[in-house]
Write a protein that holds these residues in place. Structure first.
Motif, mmCIF file in Angstrom:
data_model
loop_
_atom_site.group_PDB
_atom_site.id
_atom_site.type_symbol
_atom_site.label_atom_id
_atom_site.label_comp_id
_atom_site.label_asym_id
_atom_site.label_seq_id
_atom_site.Cartn_x
_atom_site.Cartn_y
_atom_site.Cartn_z
ATOM 1 N N ALA A 29 41.464 40.825 113.687
ATOM 2 C CA ALA A 29 40.569 40.641 112.541
ATOM 3 C C ALA A 29 41.291 41.187 111.317
ATOM 4 C CB ALA A 29 39.250 41.378 112.755
ATOM 5 N N ALA A 30 40.972 40.645 110.152
ATOM 6 C CA ALA A 30 41.617 41.096 108.925
ATOM 7 C C ALA A 30 40.580 41.330 107.843
ATOM 8 C CB ALA A 30 42.636 40.065 108.449
ATOM 9 N N GLY A 31 40.675 42.499 107.211
ATOM 10 C CA GLY A 31 39.865 42.805 106.045
ATOM 11 C C GLY A 31 40.674 42.462 104.803
ATOM 12 N N SER A 32 40.222 42.897 103.663
ATOM 13 C CA SER A 32 40.952 42.597 102.439
ATOM 14 C C SER A 32 42.323 43.245 102.423
ATOM 15 C CB SER A 32 40.154 43.062 101.223
ATOM 16 O OG SER A 32 38.997 42.288 101.085
ATOM 17 N N TYR A 33 42.409 44.493 102.887
ATOM 18 C CA TYR A 33 43.671 45.227 102.846
ATOM 19 C C TYR A 33 43.943 45.985 104.132
ATOM 20 C CZ TYR A 33 43.018 44.179 97.936
ATOM 21 O OH TYR A 33 42.812 43.519 96.752
ATOM 22 N N HIS A 34 43.344 45.573 105.241
ATOM 23 C CA HIS A 34 43.617 46.212 106.527
ATOM 24 C C HIS A 34 43.537 45.178 107.642
ATOM 25 C CE1 HIS A 34 39.207 46.313 106.717
ATOM 26 N NE2 HIS A 34 39.263 46.760 107.957
ATOM 27 N N SER A 35 44.222 45.491 108.748
ATOM 28 C CA SER A 35 44.232 44.618 109.922
ATOM 29 C C SER A 35 43.721 45.411 111.115
ATOM 30 C CB SER A 35 45.652 44.132 110.217
ATOM 31 O OG SER A 35 46.161 43.387 109.129
ATOM 32 N N LEU A 45 42.875 49.039 117.326
ATOM 33 C CA LEU A 45 44.001 49.491 116.518
ATOM 34 C C LEU A 45 43.734 49.039 115.089
ATOM 35 C CD1 LEU A 45 46.870 48.133 118.816
ATOM 36 C CD2 LEU A 45 45.991 50.476 118.763
ATOM 37 N N ALA A 46 44.185 49.815 114.119
ATOM 38 C CA ALA A 46 44.003 49.400 112.719
ATOM 39 C C ALA A 46 45.108 49.986 111.863
ATOM 40 C CB ALA A 46 42.642 49.839 112.189
ATOM 41 N N VAL A 47 45.563 49.190 110.890
ATOM 42 C CA VAL A 47 46.562 49.637 109.917
ATOM 43 C C VAL A 47 46.177 49.098 108.549
ATOM 44 C CG1 VAL A 47 48.485 49.790 111.551
ATOM 45 C CG2 VAL A 47 48.060 47.639 110.348
ATOM 46 N N GLY A 48 46.692 49.756 107.523
ATOM 47 C CA GLY A 48 46.477 49.281 106.167
ATOM 48 C C GLY A 48 45.820 50.322 105.295
ATOM 49 N N ASP A 49 45.207 49.852 104.227
ATOM 50 C CA ASP A 49 44.525 50.709 103.269
ATOM 51 C C ASP A 49 43.344 51.381 103.970
ATOM 52 O OD1 ASP A 49 43.021 51.861 101.236
ATOM 53 O OD2 ASP A 49 43.032 50.077 99.968
ATOM 54 N N ASN A 50 43.377 52.701 104.026
ATOM 55 C CA ASN A 50 42.319 53.450 104.701
ATOM 56 C C ASN A 50 41.508 54.276 103.699
ATOM 57 O OD1 ASN A 50 40.905 54.172 107.044
ATOM 58 N ND2 ASN A 50 42.057 56.070 107.235
ATOM 59 N N ARG A 51 41.482 53.839 102.488
ATOM 60 C CA ARG A 51 40.798 54.564 101.415
ATOM 61 C C ARG A 51 39.333 54.841 101.733
ATOM 62 N NH1 ARG A 51 41.770 51.633 95.944
ATOM 63 N NH2 ARG A 51 43.118 50.745 97.512
ATOM 64 N N HIS A 52 38.682 53.971 102.471
ATOM 65 C CA HIS A 52 37.270 54.137 102.806
ATOM 66 C C HIS A 52 37.065 54.499 104.276
ATOM 67 C CE1 HIS A 52 36.140 52.573 98.881
ATOM 68 N NE2 HIS A 52 37.037 51.615 99.074
ATOM 69 N N GLY A 53 38.161 54.791 104.987
ATOM 70 C CA GLY A 53 38.058 55.131 106.406
ATOM 71 C C GLY A 53 37.971 53.926 107.322
#
Length: 105
Positions: A29-35, A45-53
């Motif tokens: 799955a993909a969010g705006s700035y995270h996978s 598993l998750a990587v990317g912008d974690n600004r909001h957790g």
């Protein structure tokens, strides 16, 4: 992804494409700035912008599905409960009490 390995392309600034070491992946799955990935062992598993957790999924287990919003992540557990993390400004992570949920096919 036929062998469970993942490749990604996109803007490297957020780290959302740093999936080179992911293995045994069953779904993505993909969010705006995270996978986000669901492994064949039911882990997230998750990587990317974690600004909001939105990438804080390290202890999620027994999953059957994952989903990613713009700045939040959801996981469906095999017992039908839902877990979430990330920005909850509009209630998108308010899943407490969700039970008997099934993944759509």
């Amino acid at each position: 992804m036929t062998n469970g390995q993942v490749r990604a392309t996109g803007d490297p600034a957020t780290g959302a494409c740093q999936v080179g070491d992911w293995e045994n992946v069953a779904a993505l799955a993909a969010g705006s700035y995270h996978s986000v990935a669901l492994t064949s062992q039911g882990r997230a598993l998750a990587v990317g912008d974690n600004r909001h957790g939105q990438c804080d999924v390290g202890d999620w287990a027994s999953l059957v599905a994952v989903a990613a919003g713009s700045t939040h992540t959801l996981g469906l557990r095999s017992d039908g409960t839902v877990v979430s993390t990330g920005n909850n400004a509009d209630g998108q992570c308010s899943v407490s009490g969700w039970e008997s949920i099934q993944a759509g096919l």
